[in-house]
Design a protein around this motif. Structure first.
Motif, PDB file in Angstrom:
ATOM      1  N   ALA A  56     -18.828  47.650  18.321  1.00 49.39           N
ATOM      2  CA  ALA A  56     -19.990  47.763  19.205  1.00 49.39           C
ATOM      3  C   ALA A  56     -20.703  49.101  19.007  1.00 49.39           C
ATOM      4  O   ALA A  56     -21.921  49.173  19.146  1.00 49.39           O
ATOM      5  N   SER A  57     -19.960  50.150  18.664  1.00 50.72           N
ATOM      6  CA  SER A  57     -20.600  51.455  18.452  1.00 50.72           C
ATOM      7  C   SER A  57     -21.472  51.454  17.200  1.00 50.72           C
ATOM      8  O   SER A  57     -22.366  52.281  17.061  1.00 50.72           O
ATOM      9  N   GLN A  58     -21.226  50.512  16.294  1.00 49.81           N
ATOM     10  CA  GLN A  58     -22.039  50.381  15.079  1.00 49.81           C
ATOM     11  C   GLN A  58     -23.084  49.275  15.234  1.00 49.81           C
ATOM     12  O   GLN A  58     -23.570  48.734  14.249  1.00 49.81           O
ATOM     13  N   HIS A  59     -23.372  48.936  16.479  1.00 46.27           N
ATOM     14  CA  HIS A  59     -24.399  47.948  16.824  1.00 46.27           C
ATOM     15  C   HIS A  59     -24.091  46.565  16.260  1.00 46.27           C
ATOM     16  O   HIS A  59     -24.996  45.822  15.881  1.00 46.27           O
ATOM     17  N   ASP A  60     -22.814  46.208  16.214  1.00 45.50           N
ATOM     18  CA  ASP A  60     -22.394  44.887  15.745  1.00 45.50           C
ATOM     19  C   ASP A  60     -22.355  43.949  16.948  1.00 45.50           C
ATOM     20  O   ASP A  60     -21.587  44.156  17.889  1.00 45.50           O
ATOM     21  N   ALA A  61     -23.201  42.917  16.919  1.00 47.45           N
ATOM     22  CA  ALA A  61     -23.263  41.975  18.041  1.00 47.45           C
ATOM     23  C   ALA A  61     -22.001  41.124  18.138  1.00 47.45           C
ATOM     24  O   ALA A  61     -21.719  40.549  19.187  1.00 47.45           O
ATOM     25  N   GLY A  62     -21.220  41.047  17.081  1.00 52.79           N
ATOM     26  CA  GLY A  62     -19.997  40.250  17.086  1.00 52.79           C
ATOM     27  C   GLY A  62     -18.773  41.055  17.452  1.00 52.79           C
ATOM     28  O   GLY A  62     -17.670  40.784  16.962  1.00 52.79           O
ATOM     29  N   TYR A  63     -18.931  42.031  18.340  1.00 53.19           N
ATOM     30  CA  TYR A  63     -17.808  42.895  18.707  1.00 53.19           C
ATOM     31  C   TYR A  63     -16.674  42.122  19.381  1.00 53.19           C
ATOM     32  O   TYR A  63     -15.507  42.472  19.237  1.00 53.19           O
ATOM     33  N   VAL A  64     -17.017  41.041  20.102  1.00 52.15           N
ATOM     34  CA  VAL A  64     -15.973  40.240  20.753  1.00 52.15           C
ATOM     35  C   VAL A  64     -15.086  39.575  19.702  1.00 52.15           C
ATOM     36  O   VAL A  64     -13.858  39.590  19.808  1.00 52.15           O
ATOM     37  N   GLY A  65     -15.706  39.014  18.686  1.00 52.50           N
ATOM     38  CA  GLY A  65     -14.943  38.386  17.612  1.00 52.50           C
ATOM     39  C   GLY A  65     -14.076  39.377  16.865  1.00 52.50           C
ATOM     40  O   GLY A  65     -12.941  39.078  16.499  1.00 52.50           O
ATOM     41  N   VAL A  66     -14.608  40.578  16.648  1.00 57.07           N
ATOM     42  CA  VAL A  66     -13.831  41.624  15.968  1.00 57.07           C
ATOM     43  C   VAL A  66     -12.620  42.000  16.814  1.00 57.07           C
ATOM     44  O   VAL A  66     -11.507  42.150  16.293  1.00 57.07           O
ATOM     45  N   GLY A  67     -12.830  42.140  18.111  1.00 57.12           N
ATOM     46  CA  GLY A  67     -11.716  42.482  19.005  1.00 57.12           C
ATOM     47  C   GLY A  67     -10.652  41.415  19.026  1.00 57.12           C
ATOM     48  O   GLY A  67      -9.454  41.704  18.950  1.00 57.12           O
ATOM     49  N   LYS A  68     -11.067  40.153  19.107  1.00 58.69           N
ATOM     50  CA  LYS A  68     -10.091  39.058  19.138  1.00 58.69           C
ATOM     51  C   LYS A  68      -9.413  38.853  17.789  1.00 58.69           C
ATOM     52  O   LYS A  68      -8.256  38.462  17.730  1.00 58.69           O
ATOM     53  N   ASP A  69     -10.135  39.122  16.699  1.00 61.08           N
ATOM     54  CA  ASP A  69      -9.519  39.000  15.372  1.00 61.08           C
ATOM     55  C   ASP A  69      -8.453  40.052  15.133  1.00 61.08           C
ATOM     56  O   ASP A  69      -7.572  39.867  14.292  1.00 61.08           O
ATOM     57  N   SER A  70      -8.521  41.165  15.845  1.00 60.45           N
ATOM     58  CA  SER A  70      -7.528  42.223  15.660  1.00 60.45           C
ATOM     59  C   SER A  70      -6.231  41.946  16.421  1.00 60.45           C
ATOM     60  O   SER A  70      -5.259  42.671  16.267  1.00 60.45           O
ATOM     61  N   SER A  72      -3.057  39.204  17.940  1.00 61.60           N
ATOM     62  CA  SER A  72      -2.280  38.028  17.572  1.00 61.60           C
ATOM     63  C   SER A  72      -3.010  36.785  18.061  1.00 61.60           C
ATOM     64  O   SER A  72      -3.562  36.774  19.162  1.00 61.60           O
ATOM     65  N   ASP A  73      -2.995  35.732  17.250  1.00 60.75           N
ATOM     66  CA  ASP A  73      -3.755  34.523  17.585  1.00 60.75           C
ATOM     67  C   ASP A  73      -3.336  33.910  18.917  1.00 60.75           C
ATOM     68  O   ASP A  73      -4.167  33.415  19.664  1.00 60.75           O
ATOM     69  N   TRP A  74      -2.045  33.909  19.213  1.00 55.15           N
ATOM     70  CA  TRP A  74      -1.579  33.234  20.428  1.00 55.15           C
ATOM     71  C   TRP A  74      -1.964  33.989  21.697  1.00 55.15           C
ATOM     72  O   TRP A  74      -1.961  33.414  22.774  1.00 55.15           O
ATOM     73  N   LEU A  75      -2.338  35.251  21.586  1.00 56.51           N
ATOM     74  CA  LEU A  75      -2.842  35.987  22.747  1.00 56.51           C
ATOM     75  C   LEU A  75      -4.367  36.064  22.762  1.00 56.51           C
ATOM     76  O   LEU A  75      -4.970  36.185  23.820  1.00 56.51           O
ATOM     77  N   ALA A  76      -4.981  35.995  21.586  1.00 60.13           N
ATOM     78  CA  ALA A  76      -6.439  36.160  21.491  1.00 60.13           C
ATOM     79  C   ALA A  76      -7.198  35.016  22.145  1.00 60.13           C
ATOM     80  O   ALA A  76      -8.319  35.217  22.621  1.00 60.13           O
ATOM     81  N   ASP A  77      -6.622  33.829  22.193  1.00 60.10           N
ATOM     82  CA  ASP A  77      -7.328  32.681  22.762  1.00 60.10           C
ATOM     83  C   ASP A  77      -7.703  32.900  24.226  1.00 60.10           C
ATOM     84  O   ASP A  77      -8.765  32.463  24.668  1.00 60.10           O
ATOM     85  N   ASP A  78      -6.838  33.561  24.985  1.00 61.82           N
ATOM     86  CA  ASP A  78      -7.090  33.754  26.411  1.00 61.82           C
ATOM     87  C   ASP A  78      -7.604  35.150  26.753  1.00 61.82           C
ATOM     88  O   ASP A  78      -7.791  35.477  27.919  1.00 61.82           O
ATOM     89  N   ALA A  79      -7.818  35.981  25.754  1.00 59.69           N
ATOM     90  CA  ALA A  79      -8.290  37.352  25.993  1.00 59.69           C
ATOM     91  C   ALA A  79      -9.757  37.341  26.416  1.00 59.69           C
ATOM     92  O   ALA A  79     -10.538  36.491  26.006  1.00 59.69           O
ATOM     93  N   VAL A  80     -10.114  38.312  27.239  1.00 60.46           N
ATOM     94  CA  VAL A  80     -11.489  38.452  27.724  1.00 60.46           C
ATOM     95  C   VAL A  80     -11.981  39.852  27.354  1.00 60.46           C
ATOM     96  O   VAL A  80     -11.332  40.848  27.663  1.00 60.46           O
ATOM     97  N   ILE A  81     -13.131  39.894  26.680  1.00 64.28           N
ATOM     98  CA  ILE A  81     -13.767  41.166  26.336  1.00 64.28           C
ATOM     99  C   ILE A  81     -15.187  41.124  26.896  1.00 64.28           C
ATOM    100  O   ILE A  81     -16.077  40.531  26.300  1.00 64.28           O
ATOM    101  N   PRO A  82     -15.396  41.732  28.076  1.00 66.50           N
ATOM    102  CA  PRO A  82     -16.729  41.699  28.695  1.00 66.50           C
ATOM    103  C   PRO A  82     -17.712  42.606  27.947  1.00 66.50           C
ATOM    104  O   PRO A  82     -17.314  43.362  27.065  1.00 66.50           O
TER     105      PRO A  82
END
Length: 120
Positions: A56-70, A72-82
């Protein structure tokens, strides 16, 4: 009437004691695993918030996807990044990850971590 030996009165006592002890040991073991899962969820929330804040600091609109991709898959599905919060030259992103429950009586809720990065 025949005389009873003391052994017949104690029959089955060892099995009952073993059942009580194994139940206690099983509960302690599951509690230790639950605490490990809670610590892992907190670590994953920190990783997600740092990665999302960096994007997000580099003006990437896909910051939520980057956060969830970092994460584990089994926790990322239910994660919330406002949406991020902006404070002058800094940006703060928060990630919330539900802590999985092994035993319903041990509910830790959510792990929440924030990361702040300078804006580019």
């Amino acid at each position: 009437m025949p005389k009873r030996s003391p052994r017949t009165e104690d029959r089955g006592q060892a099995a009952i004691e073993f059942a009580g002890l194994i139940t206690l040991l099983l509960f302690i073991g599951l509690t230790a695993i639950q605490l490990g899962l809670a610590a892992y969820a907190v670590q994953q929330a920190g990783t997600a918030s740092r990665a999302a804040a960096r994007a997000a600091s580099q003006h990437d609109a896909g910051y939520v996807g980057v956060g969830k991709d970092s994460m584990s898959d089994w926790l990322a599905d239910d994660a919330v990044i406002p949406p991020p919060e902006y404070f002058g030259d800094e940006i703060t992103v928060t990630a919330r990850v539900p802590i999985p429950a092994i035993l319903p009586i041990l509910d830790f809720g959510e792990a929440e971590r924030s990361a702040t990065m300078p804006r580019d």
